[in-house]
Structures are given as structure tokens and as C-alpha cells.
Design a protein around this motif. Structure first.
Motif, PDB file in Angstrom:
ATOM      1  N   ARG A 264      39.348  69.203  14.363  1.00  0.00           N
ATOM      2  CA  ARG A 264      39.840  69.607  12.966  1.00  0.00           C
ATOM      3  C   ARG A 264      38.797  68.956  12.011  1.00  0.00           C
ATOM      4  NH1 ARG A 264      43.686  73.061  12.528  1.00  0.00           N
ATOM      5  NH2 ARG A 264      45.320  73.600  13.928  1.00  0.00           N
ATOM      6  N   GLY A 265      37.903  69.271  11.116  1.00  0.00           N
ATOM      7  CA  GLY A 265      37.816  69.183   9.760  1.00  0.00           C
ATOM      8  C   GLY A 265      36.178  68.604  10.339  1.00  0.00           C
ATOM      9  N   VAL A 266      35.645  68.718  11.668  1.00  0.00           N
ATOM     10  CA  VAL A 266      34.245  68.201  12.037  1.00  0.00           C
ATOM     11  C   VAL A 266      33.119  69.649  11.716  1.00  0.00           C
ATOM     12  CG1 VAL A 266      32.767  67.526  13.912  1.00  0.00           C
ATOM     13  CG2 VAL A 266      34.980  66.947  13.240  1.00  0.00           C
ATOM     14  N   MET A 267      33.520  70.427  12.139  1.00  0.00           N
ATOM     15  CA  MET A 267      32.102  72.018  12.058  1.00  0.00           C
ATOM     16  C   MET A 267      33.295  72.645  10.727  1.00  0.00           C
ATOM     17  SD  MET A 267      31.637  72.030  14.825  1.00  0.00           S
ATOM     18  CE  MET A 267      31.801  71.308  17.285  1.00  0.00           C
ATOM     19  N   ALA A 268      32.208  73.478  10.148  1.00  0.00           N
ATOM     20  CA  ALA A 268      31.934  74.523   9.469  1.00  0.00           C
ATOM     21  C   ALA A 268      33.422  74.832   9.280  1.00  0.00           C
ATOM     22  CB  ALA A 268      30.880  75.142   9.227  1.00  0.00           C
ATOM     23  N   PRO A 269      34.238  74.893   7.575  1.00  0.00           N
ATOM     24  CA  PRO A 269      35.818  75.444   7.770  1.00  0.00           C
ATOM     25  C   PRO A 269      35.996  76.686   8.251  1.00  0.00           C
ATOM     26  CG  PRO A 269      34.823  74.152   6.142  1.00  0.00           C
ATOM     27  CD  PRO A 269      33.495  74.226   6.152  1.00  0.00           C
ATOM     28  N   GLU A 270      35.101  77.498   7.887  1.00  0.00           N
ATOM     29  CA  GLU A 270      34.592  78.944   8.562  1.00  0.00           C
ATOM     30  C   GLU A 270      34.565  78.955  10.582  1.00  0.00           C
ATOM     31  OE1 GLU A 270      32.129  78.800   4.471  1.00  0.00           O
ATOM     32  OE2 GLU A 270      32.060  77.313   6.501  1.00  0.00           O
ATOM     33  N   PHE A 271      33.909  78.334  10.488  1.00  0.00           N
ATOM     34  CA  PHE A 271      33.434  77.805  11.963  1.00  0.00           C
ATOM     35  C   PHE A 271      35.477  77.654  12.651  1.00  0.00           C
ATOM     36  CE2 PHE A 271      33.523  76.332  16.213  1.00  0.00           C
ATOM     37  CZ  PHE A 271      31.927  76.959  16.505  1.00  0.00           C
ATOM     38  N   GLU A 272      35.754  76.452  11.852  1.00  0.00           N
ATOM     39  CA  GLU A 272      37.267  76.119  13.234  1.00  0.00           C
ATOM     40  C   GLU A 272      38.249  77.298  12.753  1.00  0.00           C
ATOM     41  OE1 GLU A 272      39.781  72.980  10.941  1.00  0.00           O
ATOM     42  OE2 GLU A 272      37.478  72.348  12.209  1.00  0.00           O
ATOM     43  N   ALA A 273      38.131  78.083  11.478  1.00  0.00           N
ATOM     44  CA  ALA A 273      39.462  78.440  11.256  1.00  0.00           C
ATOM     45  C   ALA A 273      39.052  79.893  12.000  1.00  0.00           C
ATOM     46  CB  ALA A 273      38.479  79.179  10.211  1.00  0.00           C
ATOM     47  N   ALA A 274      37.441  80.649  12.016  1.00  0.00           N
ATOM     48  CA  ALA A 274      37.358  82.193  13.857  1.00  0.00           C
ATOM     49  C   ALA A 274      37.384  81.335  14.863  1.00  0.00           C
ATOM     50  CB  ALA A 274      35.563  82.139  13.053  1.00  0.00           C
ATOM     51  N   ALA A 275      37.407  80.607  15.020  1.00  0.00           N
ATOM     52  CA  ALA A 275      37.732  79.303  16.713  1.00  0.00           C
ATOM     53  C   ALA A 275      39.303  79.591  16.687  1.00  0.00           C
ATOM     54  CB  ALA A 275      37.106  77.844  16.716  1.00  0.00           C
ATOM     55  N   LEU A 276      39.918  79.131  16.085  1.00  0.00           N
ATOM     56  CA  LEU A 276      41.263  78.861  16.154  1.00  0.00           C
ATOM     57  C   LEU A 276      42.159  79.505  15.847  1.00  0.00           C
ATOM     58  CD1 LEU A 276      41.543  74.560  14.682  1.00  0.00           C
ATOM     59  CD2 LEU A 276      41.382  75.092  17.001  1.00  0.00           C
ATOM     60  N   LYS A 277      41.626  80.780  15.940  1.00  0.00           N
ATOM     61  CA  LYS A 277      42.326  82.290  15.604  1.00  0.00           C
ATOM     62  C   LYS A 277      42.318  82.639  17.454  1.00  0.00           C
ATOM     63  CE  LYS A 277      40.975  83.245  10.333  1.00  0.00           C
ATOM     64  NZ  LYS A 277      40.664  84.439   9.856  1.00  0.00           N
ATOM     65  N   LEU A 278      41.523  81.899  17.934  1.00  0.00           N
ATOM     66  CA  LEU A 278      40.937  83.009  19.430  1.00  0.00           C
ATOM     67  C   LEU A 278      42.425  81.903  20.316  1.00  0.00           C
ATOM     68  CD1 LEU A 278      37.664  82.680  19.163  1.00  0.00           C
ATOM     69  CD2 LEU A 278      38.788  84.598  18.646  1.00  0.00           C
ATOM     70  N   LYS A 279      42.842  83.277  21.438  1.00  0.00           N
ATOM     71  CA  LYS A 279      42.715  82.734  22.501  1.00  0.00           C
ATOM     72  C   LYS A 279      42.153  81.790  24.182  1.00  0.00           C
ATOM     73  CE  LYS A 279      47.103  85.502  22.367  1.00  0.00           C
ATOM     74  NZ  LYS A 279      47.655  86.828  23.183  1.00  0.00           N
ATOM     75  N   PRO A 280      42.253  80.951  24.662  1.00  0.00           N
ATOM     76  CA  PRO A 280      41.555  80.583  24.934  1.00  0.00           C
ATOM     77  C   PRO A 280      40.434  81.728  26.066  1.00  0.00           C
ATOM     78  CG  PRO A 280      42.889  79.409  25.973  1.00  0.00           C
ATOM     79  CD  PRO A 280      42.784  80.308  24.622  1.00  0.00           C
ATOM     80  N   GLY A 281      39.056  82.173  25.637  1.00  0.00           N
ATOM     81  CA  GLY A 281      38.451  83.087  26.921  1.00  0.00           C
ATOM     82  C   GLY A 281      37.615  84.004  25.637  1.00  0.00           C
ATOM     83  N   GLU A 282      38.686  84.887  24.384  1.00  0.00           N
ATOM     84  CA  GLU A 282      38.873  85.389  23.451  1.00  0.00           C
ATOM     85  C   GLU A 282      37.222  85.022  22.651  1.00  0.00           C
ATOM     86  OE1 GLU A 282      42.378  87.259  22.002  1.00  0.00           O
ATOM     87  OE2 GLU A 282      41.826  85.646  20.862  1.00  0.00           O
ATOM     88  N   ILE A 283      36.497  86.108  21.654  1.00  0.00           N
ATOM     89  CA  ILE A 283      34.572  85.702  21.448  1.00  0.00           C
ATOM     90  C   ILE A 283      35.429  86.556  20.157  1.00  0.00           C
ATOM     91  CG2 ILE A 283      32.819  86.729  21.382  1.00  0.00           C
ATOM     92  CD1 ILE A 283      32.600  87.546  24.681  1.00  0.00           C
ATOM     93  N   SER A 284      35.166  85.771  18.801  1.00  0.00           N
ATOM     94  CA  SER A 284      35.594  86.303  17.583  1.00  0.00           C
ATOM     95  C   SER A 284      34.578  87.483  17.178  1.00  0.00           C
ATOM     96  CB  SER A 284      35.484  85.113  16.389  1.00  0.00           C
ATOM     97  OG  SER A 284      33.635  85.383  16.942  1.00  0.00           O
TER      98      SER A 284
END
Length: 470
Positions: A264-284
Motif C-alpha cells: 500500500r502507498g506505492v502505486m498512484a492513489p487512484e490505482f490502489e483504490a481501484a485495485a483493492l476494491k476488486l476480488k481476485p480475477g475481477e477487472i475494474s
């Protein structure tokens, strides 16, 4: 272009003042990531070939210098174009022993580096190493024959030692300065025929405007990504295949968009927020960051880390967007010429270039001086200056940033120094920096001679020819 220009004059000026501490500076200038990679590679190769285990060649209290440390550091020294000499090997061994002495003395003197500092530094270095393998942990593990966790564990002690050494050096040389008379004395001792010759140097600063992409372009990029997303979800193509074909991220596209594990904190905030809303295999759904428009697929979450892949589309600004940027800089240029605001203040407040804005727009060398060799400038800037008068500000110039974005900038051509041999009038800052470096090196060398009496040091007979303890 990298805006911190590499500058070698100090190295030339200091070349006549070799000591144990100089060897410390020389080795520290090597790329630490390459050194750590070389160490891991050597270890892997020795194990795979069934060679004799590493051997201890020196001891400093409870700390040891291994043969592999000396050989790996020496190989990095050679890889940087330096000549192979026994003297260089001795200087490097002296540096390694000095490092161990500093670590031993730090323990005695209670000079502490916290676990948080070590972990933070280790995380950054691991990200750098991973980036050399397209962000793919799998490729890194295949190359080294170790898991990422094992590689991190191997590097952690090295990182901690380097940070302790750095903290000790800062403690030892804290508050050290040079007076004008010391600078003049240092320069007077330099043989005239050894003084460096500098090519044309300039002071130039910039104000950069990266035009905001209009809604029309953003919507077109989002539509393209939605089409790609639909194909992947519908089973018409794999995410990796689409990333290789369409993604504009040069670091990950060839690896199917794979970014590897990130904390956490490495990627752009918007990227991290989008990625962490997903379940494994899901696409934003498509989302926007400063780099462009993305879709991301979560591969795996593991504690505070997550593994993902993405596809990036760089939405280009329209001609209308570009004209807005040009008009903004034209207006700013008029205000500067009318003395309503200084160029430096305008750069700090309005420039979109993070590397130069804090310096008032100026390009700098490694010593943070604002005079740089014209040979080290981006060719586009070099040729732009060729048609400008010293003291003038250019009209808005279109260009592309390092990451390929369309942008506009104005340049301020502050000064020009023609080719010349080093002298106190034109090169005071450089000579002052070299004098300070030499003074710190003497202090570190004296510290070594005094501190070695506080610890036990032994060197294997076959390496004692260097005379380090004499």
C-alpha cells in the motif's frame, strides 16, 4: 531526460587525495541495486556449481568481511570502466573494513538505525530491482532461484549495514564546513597541469505545462478500454494478450501488464483504490490517474500487499488543449518580462515538472549547482538555446516528456560560461564542494586510525599485503 546532471569535476579534483575514506566514496557511488543483484547472482552460481563455500578474509569485532563481498564490489568497480589494479582492490578492501568498523563503533556509541528505516529503504530497493524484471516476481525468482521473501531476507542485513555506515559518516562529519581561505589553499595545491577543463556551461531554467486532456479524449480512451475489458470478460482474449497489444506502459506491457506485488502507498492513489476494491480475477472499470486511463485486474492479495496487472491508454490532449497551455505560458512570460513575477517564483508555483520546479526551474548538477555543461543538456534544449540571447525567455516550445506526454515549456537562458580551465572565479562552487569533500575524507581517515584501537581487527595473511593496518 534526467534533470540531475552527472558531474565529474569533483572526482577529478579529488583524485590526488586518495585515502581509505576516498575508497568509501568511490564504492558508494556505484549503483547499489546492481551491487546487490551481483551479490545474489554470485551466491546462486556458487551453489549451482557446487563450489567451495565463501571464506572470511577479515574480522572487525563480531563483524566479518567475506571474499565474495570484496570480489563483487571489485567487479562492480571494473564494470564502471575503472582499470584493474591491485591498488584498487586494496582500496576496496580498506573500504569494506572501514564499513565494518563503523558498524562496530555504531554499536558501541549507540548510533541507531530503526527497523522502520531499514524496511522502508528495503521496500524501495526491492521495487527498483523488480522493475528490472518488468515488475514480475516470478521472473525475479526464476533468475535468482529464490523466493522474493528469501531475496529480501538476504538483502536486509546489507541495507541495514549501509544505513548504519551512512548514519555514522554523517555523525562523524556533522557540522564540517570549509572557509574561503581553505578553498583557496585547496585549489593552490592542485598542480596546474592537472586542473580539469570544463566545456561550455550554462544556467537555464524552465516552466513546463502539461495540458489537461479534454473530456472528448478521455471518453475515447475509456471507450477503448471498455471494449478491451468486454473482450477479456467474454473470453475472446486474455488480459495479458490485450496488455501486450494495447497498453502504453513500457515497463509492464511486454509482460502482459503484470506489475507484481506492491505494498500500500506505492502505486498512484487512484490505482490502489481501484485495485483493492476488486476480488481476485475481477477487472475494474476504466479510471484515470496522472499517467492516463487504466483498467486493472487483481491477481492476488497477501496481507498488506497485492499483485495486479493493468492496461494503460495515454489519452492525448487535443490541439485545443495544447493551445490552452501555450496561451497560459505566453501570459506568464509577459508577466515575467514586465517584472510582475520572477521566473523562479513562477516555476515553483506553476511548473508541472517535479524535477526542476523546486529549484526555481533550473537544471542542476549533482552538487545542486545551477551551472551545467551544455553537453549534458537534452539536445532539444541545447538547440533552442543556440537561437536565444543570454538573459532572454523563449516563446512556448512544444515537446514530449520522458514518459511520452505532450507538453509545452518556456526557457530562461540566464548565463553562459565559455570553455575554460578550472579557476576560482568561474568555478568557486565546484572547488568549494571538492575542498569540503577532501576535508571530510581526511576527518574520516583520521577517525578510522583512532577508532581501530577500540575494536579487534584481523586480516587474513594473503590479503595483508595491502598494509591497511599500518
Amino acid at each position: 531526460m534526467k534533470y540531475i546532471i552527472r558531474f565529474t569535476a569533483v572526482a577529478i579534483l579529488c583524485a590526488l587525495h586518495w585515502s581509505i575514506a576516498n575508497a568509501q566514496d568511490e564504492v558508494n557511488d556505484q549503483n547499489e541495486v546492481e551491487e546487490q543483484e551481483a551479490s545474489a547472482t554470485s551466491d546462486t552460481e556458487e551453489k549451482s556449481l557446487g563450489l567451495v563455500a565463501d571464506k572470511i578474509i577479515a574480522k572487525v569485532d563480531n563483524y566479518i568481511v567475506l571474499k565474495s563481498e570484496l570480489e563483487n564490489t571489485y567487479m562492480n568497480y571494473l564494470a564502471n570502466g575503472n582499470p584493474a589494479t591491485s591498488d584498487a582492490r586494496c582500496r576496496i578492501l580498506a573500504q569494506l573494513i572501514s564499513q565494518k568498523l563503523m558498524v562496530a563503533k555504531a554499536e558501541i556509541d549507540s548510533v541507531i538505525v530503526t527497523d522502520e528505516e531499514v524496511d522502508g529503504n528495503l521496500d524501495r530497493r526491492m521495487q527498483m530491482i523488480l522493475s528490472q524484471y518488468g515488475g514480475s516476481p516470478e521472473q525475479l525468482e526464476t533468475y535468482y532461484g529464490k523466493t522474493v521473501e528469501e531475496i529480501q531476507a538476504d538483502l536486509r542485513d546489507q541495507v541495514k549495514e549501509q544505513l548504519v555506515v551512512q548514519r555514522m559518516q554523517e555523525t562523524i562529519t556533522e557540522g564540517i564546513k570549509v572557509t574561503p581561505s581553505e578553498v583557496k589553499k585547496f585549489f593552490s595545491k592542485m598542480p596546474q597541469d592537472s586542473l580539469p577543463y570544463f566545456s561550455t556551461e550554462v544556467e537555464v531554467s524552465q516552466i513546463v505545462k502539461i495540458p489537461e486532456v479534454g473530456e472528448e479524449q478521455l471518453n475515447a480512451a475509456k471507450k477503448k478500454l471498455n471494449d478491451i475489458r468486454a473482450k477479456v470478460i467474454g473470453g475472446e482474449a486474455s488480459f495479458e494478450a490485450m496488455a501486450k497489444e494495447y497498453s502504453k506502459d513500457p515497463g509492464s506491457a511486454k509482460y502482459g501488464g503484470n506489475l507484481g506485488f506492491a505494498k500500500r502507498g506505492v502505486m498512484a492513489p487512484e490505482f490502489e483504490a481501484a485495485a483493492l476494491k476488486l476480488k481476485p480475477g475481477e477487472i475494474s472499470a476504466p479510471f484515470t490517474t496522472q499517467f492516463g486511463v487504466h483498467i486493472v485486474q487483481l491477481i492476488e492479495r497477501r496481507g498488506n500487499e497485492y499483485n495486479s496487472r493493468h492496461i494503460l491508454i495515454s489519452a492525448e490532449p487535443s490541439e485545443k488543449d495544447m493551445q490552452k497551455g501555450i496561451e497560459f505560458l505566453d501570459s506568464l512570460r509577459t508577466s515575467i518580462n514586465q517584472d510582475s513575477i520572477t521566473f523562479a517564483k513562477a516555476a515553483k508555483e506553476y511548473s508541472d515538472d517535479m524535477y526542476t520546479a523546486g529549484n526555481g526551474g533550473f537544471f542542476t548538477d549533482n552538487n545542486e549547482g545551477t551551472r551545467v555543461s551544455s553537453e549534458d543538456l537534452d539536445p532539444v534544449i541545447f538547440f533552442a538555446l543556440d537561437s536565444m540571447e543570454v538573459g532572454s525567455i523563449s516563446k512556448p516550445i512544444r515537446f514530449r516528456t520522458d514518459n511520452g506526454k505532450q507538453a509545452v515549456r518556456i526557457l530562461y537562458y540566464k548565463s553562459k560560461v565559455r570553455p575554460h580551465q578550472a579557476n576560482l572565479k568561474d568555478d568557486w562552487q565546484k572547488i568549494q564542494s571538492a575542498a569540503l569533500s577532501e576535508k571530510k575524507n581526511r576527518i574520516l581517515n583520521n577517525w578510522f586510525n583512532e577508532a581501530r584501537g577500540d575494536v579487534f581487527i584481523s586480516i587474513e595473511d594473503e590479503y595483508d599485503y595491502c598494509g591497511i593496518l599500518n
